[in-house]
Write a protein that holds these residues in place. Structure first.
Motif, PDB file in Angstrom:
ATOM      1  N   GLY A 155      -4.226   9.009  -9.417  1.00 23.44           N
ATOM      2  CA  GLY A 155      -3.722   7.933 -10.256  1.00 23.44           C
ATOM      3  C   GLY A 155      -2.938   8.393 -11.461  1.00 23.44           C
ATOM      4  N   LYS A 156      -2.800   9.702 -11.625  1.00 25.91           N
ATOM      5  CA  LYS A 156      -2.075  10.245 -12.780  1.00 25.91           C
ATOM      6  C   LYS A 156      -0.830  11.010 -12.347  1.00 25.91           C
ATOM      7  CE  LYS A 156      -6.335  10.642 -15.473  1.00 25.91           C
ATOM      8  NZ  LYS A 156      -7.272  11.555 -16.168  1.00 25.91           N
ATOM      9  N   ARG A 157      -1.021  11.976 -11.459  1.00 28.31           N
ATOM     10  CA  ARG A 157       0.104  12.762 -10.940  1.00 28.31           C
ATOM     11  C   ARG A 157       0.367  12.477  -9.471  1.00 28.31           C
ATOM     12  NH1 ARG A 157       3.176  15.689 -14.789  1.00 28.31           N
ATOM     13  NH2 ARG A 157       1.784  16.145 -16.528  1.00 28.31           N
ATOM     14  N   VAL A 158      -0.676  12.185  -8.733  1.00 33.81           N
ATOM     15  CA  VAL A 158      -0.567  11.862  -7.308  1.00 33.81           C
ATOM     16  C   VAL A 158      -0.879  10.375  -7.163  1.00 33.81           C
ATOM     17  CG1 VAL A 158      -1.329  12.409  -4.978  1.00 33.81           C
ATOM     18  CG2 VAL A 158      -1.293  14.203  -6.727  1.00 33.81           C
ATOM     19  N   LEU A 159       0.152   9.597  -6.808  1.00 31.23           N
ATOM     20  CA  LEU A 159       0.080   8.152  -6.952  1.00 31.23           C
ATOM     21  C   LEU A 159       0.225   7.406  -5.628  1.00 31.23           C
ATOM     22  CD1 LEU A 159       2.728   7.985  -9.838  1.00 31.23           C
ATOM     23  CD2 LEU A 159       0.255   8.251 -10.124  1.00 31.23           C
ATOM     24  N   SER A 160      -0.476   6.290  -5.527  1.00 29.82           N
ATOM     25  CA  SER A 160      -0.146   5.275  -4.524  1.00 29.82           C
ATOM     26  C   SER A 160       0.792   4.290  -5.211  1.00 29.82           C
ATOM     27  CB  SER A 160      -1.410   4.552  -4.041  1.00 29.82           C
ATOM     28  OG  SER A 160      -1.899   3.689  -5.056  1.00 29.82           O
ATOM     29  N   SER A 161       1.284   3.302  -4.485  1.00 32.33           N
ATOM     30  CA  SER A 161       2.195   2.346  -5.095  1.00 32.33           C
ATOM     31  C   SER A 161       1.524   1.595  -6.244  1.00 32.33           C
ATOM     32  CB  SER A 161       2.700   1.358  -4.034  1.00 32.33           C
ATOM     33  OG  SER A 161       1.624   0.684  -3.417  1.00 32.33           O
ATOM     34  N   ARG A 162       0.244   1.278  -6.109  1.00 33.05           N
ATOM     35  CA  ARG A 162      -0.438   0.517  -7.161  1.00 33.05           C
ATOM     36  C   ARG A 162      -0.682   1.350  -8.419  1.00 33.05           C
ATOM     37  NH1 ARG A 162      -4.629  -3.316  -3.661  1.00 33.05           N
ATOM     38  NH2 ARG A 162      -2.983  -4.252  -2.397  1.00 33.05           N
ATOM     39  N   HIS A 163      -0.823   2.672  -8.256  1.00 34.20           N
ATOM     40  CA  HIS A 163      -0.986   3.526  -9.438  1.00 34.20           C
ATOM     41  C   HIS A 163       0.270   3.524 -10.301  1.00 34.20           C
ATOM     42  CE1 HIS A 163      -4.024   5.953  -6.860  1.00 34.20           C
ATOM     43  NE2 HIS A 163      -4.693   5.133  -7.660  1.00 34.20           N
ATOM     44  N   ALA A 164       1.426   3.333  -9.668  1.00 36.07           N
ATOM     45  CA  ALA A 164       2.705   3.482 -10.373  1.00 36.07           C
ATOM     46  C   ALA A 164       2.856   2.486 -11.512  1.00 36.07           C
ATOM     47  CB  ALA A 164       3.865   3.333  -9.393  1.00 36.07           C
ATOM     48  N   VAL A 177       7.470   9.936  -1.234  1.00 33.38           N
ATOM     49  CA  VAL A 177       7.314  10.204   0.198  1.00 33.38           C
ATOM     50  C   VAL A 177       7.303   8.873   0.936  1.00 33.38           C
ATOM     51  CG1 VAL A 177       5.874  11.228   1.984  1.00 33.38           C
ATOM     52  CG2 VAL A 177       6.000  12.298  -0.288  1.00 33.38           C
ATOM     53  N   GLY A 178       8.304   8.678   1.778  1.00 27.29           N
ATOM     54  CA  GLY A 178       8.413   7.432   2.526  1.00 27.29           C
ATOM     55  C   GLY A 178       9.715   6.732   2.212  1.00 27.29           C
ATOM     56  N   SER A 179      10.533   6.485   3.239  1.00 30.14           N
ATOM     57  CA  SER A 179      11.857   5.900   3.019  1.00 30.14           C
ATOM     58  C   SER A 179      11.979   4.503   3.602  1.00 30.14           C
ATOM     59  CB  SER A 179      12.931   6.803   3.635  1.00 30.14           C
ATOM     60  OG  SER A 179      12.742   6.920   5.038  1.00 30.14           O
ATOM     61  N   GLY A 180      10.831   3.812   3.742  1.00 31.17           N
ATOM     62  CA  GLY A 180      10.861   2.416   4.142  1.00 31.17           C
ATOM     63  C   GLY A 180      11.157   1.537   2.933  1.00 31.17           C
ATOM     64  N   VAL A 181      10.858   0.259   3.058  1.00 32.99           N
ATOM     65  CA  VAL A 181      11.194  -0.694   1.991  1.00 32.99           C
ATOM     66  C   VAL A 181      10.530  -0.324   0.674  1.00 32.99           C
ATOM     67  CG1 VAL A 181      10.965  -3.086   1.244  1.00 32.99           C
ATOM     68  CG2 VAL A 181      11.594  -2.583   3.614  1.00 32.99           C
ATOM     69  N   THR A 182       9.211  -0.056   0.705  1.00 35.94           N
ATOM     70  CA  THR A 182       8.507   0.281  -0.537  1.00 35.94           C
ATOM     71  C   THR A 182       9.052   1.557  -1.153  1.00 35.94           C
ATOM     72  OG1 THR A 182       6.491  -0.782   0.285  1.00 35.94           O
ATOM     73  CG2 THR A 182       6.250   0.752  -1.547  1.00 35.94           C
ATOM     74  N   GLY A 183       9.293   2.563  -0.324  1.00 36.72           N
ATOM     75  CA  GLY A 183       9.790   3.839  -0.831  1.00 36.72           C
ATOM     76  C   GLY A 183      11.131   3.719  -1.519  1.00 36.72           C
ATOM     77  N   SER A 260       6.938  16.674 -11.012  1.00 38.07           N
ATOM     78  CA  SER A 260       5.874  16.402 -11.975  1.00 38.07           C
ATOM     79  C   SER A 260       4.894  15.369 -11.427  1.00 38.07           C
ATOM     80  CB  SER A 260       6.470  15.905 -13.296  1.00 38.07           C
ATOM     81  OG  SER A 260       7.173  14.680 -13.104  1.00 38.07           O
ATOM     82  N   HIS A 261       5.372  14.493 -10.547  1.00 33.90           N
ATOM     83  CA  HIS A 261       4.555  13.448  -9.934  1.00 33.90           C
ATOM     84  C   HIS A 261       4.967  13.282  -8.473  1.00 33.90           C
ATOM     85  CE1 HIS A 261       4.420  12.509 -14.223  1.00 33.90           C
ATOM     86  NE2 HIS A 261       3.387  11.716 -14.025  1.00 33.90           N
ATOM     87  N   VAL A 262       4.057  12.761  -7.678  1.00 38.77           N
ATOM     88  CA  VAL A 262       4.386  12.381  -6.309  1.00 38.77           C
ATOM     89  C   VAL A 262       3.835  10.978  -6.062  1.00 38.77           C
ATOM     90  CG1 VAL A 262       2.316  13.445  -5.329  1.00 38.77           C
ATOM     91  CG2 VAL A 262       4.261  12.983  -3.851  1.00 38.77           C
ATOM     92  N   LEU A 263       4.629  10.154  -5.396  1.00 41.68           N
ATOM     93  CA  LEU A 263       4.214   8.789  -5.053  1.00 41.68           C
ATOM     94  C   LEU A 263       4.290   8.629  -3.543  1.00 41.68           C
ATOM     95  CD1 LEU A 263       5.199   5.515  -6.856  1.00 41.68           C
ATOM     96  CD2 LEU A 263       5.261   5.620  -4.374  1.00 41.68           C
ATOM     97  N   MET A 264       3.175   8.247  -2.940  1.00 43.75           N
ATOM     98  CA  MET A 264       3.120   8.066  -1.496  1.00 43.75           C
ATOM     99  C   MET A 264       3.401   6.607  -1.157  1.00 43.75           C
ATOM    100  SD  MET A 264       2.388  11.163  -0.700  1.00 43.75           S
ATOM    101  CE  MET A 264       2.131  10.984   1.075  1.00 43.75           C
ATOM    102  N   ALA A 265       4.464   6.381  -0.391  1.00 46.35           N
ATOM    103  CA  ALA A 265       4.847   5.036   0.047  1.00 46.35           C
ATOM    104  C   ALA A 265       4.987   5.070   1.558  1.00 46.35           C
ATOM    105  CB  ALA A 265       6.143   4.600  -0.624  1.00 46.35           C
ATOM    106  N   ILE A 266       3.861   5.200   2.237  1.00 43.67           N
ATOM    107  CA  ILE A 266       3.867   5.457   3.677  1.00 43.67           C
ATOM    108  C   ILE A 266       3.196   4.324   4.444  1.00 43.67           C
ATOM    109  CG2 ILE A 266       4.083   7.949   3.545  1.00 43.67           C
ATOM    110  CD1 ILE A 266       1.086   8.194   3.685  1.00 43.67           C
ATOM    111  N   GLY A 267       3.425   3.106   3.978  1.00 40.16           N
ATOM    112  CA  GLY A 267       2.940   1.965   4.722  1.00 40.16           C
ATOM    113  C   GLY A 267       1.663   1.367   4.157  1.00 40.16           C
ATOM    114  N   SER A 268       1.142   0.409   4.887  1.00 36.61           N
ATOM    115  CA  SER A 268      -0.051  -0.313   4.442  1.00 36.61           C
ATOM    116  C   SER A 268      -1.064  -0.406   5.575  1.00 36.61           C
ATOM    117  CB  SER A 268       0.327  -1.715   3.949  1.00 36.61           C
ATOM    118  OG  SER A 268       0.940  -2.452   4.994  1.00 36.61           O
ATOM    119  N   VAL A 269      -2.287  -0.786   5.216  1.00 37.58           N
ATOM    120  CA  VAL A 269      -3.392  -0.900   6.166  1.00 37.58           C
ATOM    121  C   VAL A 269      -3.983  -2.301   6.054  1.00 37.58           C
ATOM    122  CG1 VAL A 269      -5.651   0.010   6.825  1.00 37.58           C
ATOM    123  CG2 VAL A 269      -3.912   1.555   5.896  1.00 37.58           C
TER     124      VAL A 269
END
Length: 453
Positions: A155-164, A177-183, A260-269
């Motif tokens: 939630g600080k450096r390694v983020l999901s979309s909601r952490h952002a 990471v992830g080049s779909g709509v969210t990414g 400095s940060h990474v955000l994972m935008a690789i879909g939903s569950v």
């Protein structure tokens, strides 16, 4: 009619409102935020941040419109942006709860699950548990960001979309990471705010599944923004490098990207694991999604599913339409069925992207004959006046009947401009109908008629 709804997102609240107005006794249980977690914790915050980025871009564009404007630093206060998002969420949540309460809907703050024979166990957050019987049950529990075990989210450096949305300082260099709509929307957000951005795309171009011409138009803009795009790269590991003080993203082919940060935008569950589906024998796909028929019914009579838990498009607008359909159906009323082929979609990037109906690549792949006409926005007087010159309108029609089959809009206000095309697809209008509709001059909508002509 007793209707119990699990999940108060766009599908749940629309079903509740519709059924209650028609006389049903409705109980709605929501575990996170009334209005829907995917809607209010993902969709609305991201669009609010897009608006902030667009406003900043507008200030930067002001010089081309004859204004002498100076912008020192980034000009962005993420704390104030976060407060604004929170106020928007609160207002929308209050609006939904107020409307449902006024219609007599029983609102439960907690979780619900099926326990057999159309009974639902309601577990209130205050510890109270109660079992209620229903004539019909709607499953609309929504979805959550995919968070694989191999990613050490903090939630600080390694983020999901909601952490952002809770960041208080802009990242120096964010890897998305992830080049779909969210990414791509997050790429737009952070690049607009002045951050260095690297996009990790597993396919040959961004927005896989979209019209390649549309995707390339977006890629061109990303290159102009100096976004680094790593194509054909599938991430398999994320780690913190203490010596470098950087986050490292490792690819299957051995490449490593740091930031400095990474955000994972690789879909939903889909949130279907704890709904007790097995007690009623409700079928799911391997992905966890629930297959539904044209009336949003599952394989079990009297049990419906809508929104992100289903095998249909995960769109708030579609979920709301499904909810209304269920509200009518459980009360024995007829309602128009949903034409899934005429559902408009939008991506809030720069340029903004929207499409509906048959896509050019899709028509080509199935051998369907089409006529495709395209008009660039650079020909439109309004875009020249406002300083927007990139983008185009594309109309796809049947060459024999002239019926509008689909279309794409790339450019400013695309999400608004696609509406007439969606109406044309839904009602089977012809291109001549678009041509004969007189638009305001000057306006962006003139380009729709130009493309049709």
């Amino acid at each position: 009619m007793r209707l119990v709804i699990i999940g108060g997102g766009p599908a749940g609240n629309q079903a509740a409102s519709t059924a209650a107005r028609l006389g049903a006794t409705v109980t709605l249980v929501e575990r996170d935020i009334l209005g829907g977690s995917a809607h209010l914790l993902d969709c609305i915050p991201s669009k609010a941040m897009v608006a902030t980025g667009n406003a900043l871009a507008g200030v930067r564009r002001a010089r081309s419109l004859g204004l002498d404007v100076e912008l020192g630093g980034s000009g962005v206060d993420l704390r104030r942006v976060g407060l604004r998002i929170a106020k928007i969420q609160e207002k929308l949540c209050d609006s939904v709860s107020g409307e449902l309460a006024s219609q007599g809907v029983c609102l439960v703050d907690g979780v619900g699950r099926l326990v057999g024979e159309k009974k639902v166990l309601l577990c209130h957050h205050d510890g109270l548990e109660e079992e209620v019987s229903a004539d019909a049950v709607l499953l609309s529990a929504g979805s959550r960001p995919r968070m694989p075990d191999w990613v050490p989210f903090d939630g600080k450096r390694v983020l999901s979309s909601r952490h952002a949305y809770s960041l208080t300082e802009l990242p120096e260099h964010i890897v998305i990471v992830g080049s779909g709509v969210t990414g791509v929307e997050f790429v737009h957000i952070f690049s607009s705010l002045g951050c260095k951005v690297t996009l990790v795309a597993s396919r040959r171009h961004v927005l896989p599944g979209k019209d390649p011409e549309v995707a390339y138009a977006l890629e061109e803009n990303l290159v102009q923004r100096e976004v680094d795009i790593l194509k054909g790269a599938r991430a398999q590991g994320v780690r913190w490098d203490e010596q470098q003080g950087r986050v490292c993203v490792e690819m299957v082919d051995g490449r490593i990207v740091t930031g400095s940060h990474v955000l994972m935008a690789i879909g939903s569950v889909p949130n279907t694991e704890e709904l007790g589906l097995e007690t009623e024998g409700v079928k799911t796909l391997r992905s966890g999604h629930i297959p539904i028929d044209e009336l949003c019914q599952t394989n079990v009579a009297g049990i419906y599913a809508c929104g992100d838990v289903t095998d249909k498009l995960p769109l708030s607008s579609l979920a709301a339409a499904q909810g209304r359909l269920v509200g009518y159906h459980v009360m024995g009323r007829r309602a128009p069925l949903i034409d899934y082929g005429s559902v408009a979609q939008a991506i809030f990037t720069d340029p903004e992207i929207a499409d509906v109906g048959v896509a050019e690549a899709e028509a080509f792949s199935i051998g369907r004959k089409t006529r495709i006409t395209k008009v660039p926005f650079s020909f439109n007087p309004k875009t020249l006046i406002e300083g927007y010159q990139s983008g185009f309108v594309k109309i796809i029609s049947d060459p024999l009947t002239a019926q509008v089959l689909g279309g794409s809009v790339v450019g400013a206000h695309a999400a608004e401009l696609v509406a007439p095309i969606a109406l044309a697809v839904r009602t089977k209008l012809r291109v001549t109908d678009l041509v004969s509709t007189l638009n305001v001059h000057p306006s962006l909508s003139e380009s729709l008629a130009d493309a049709a002509e």
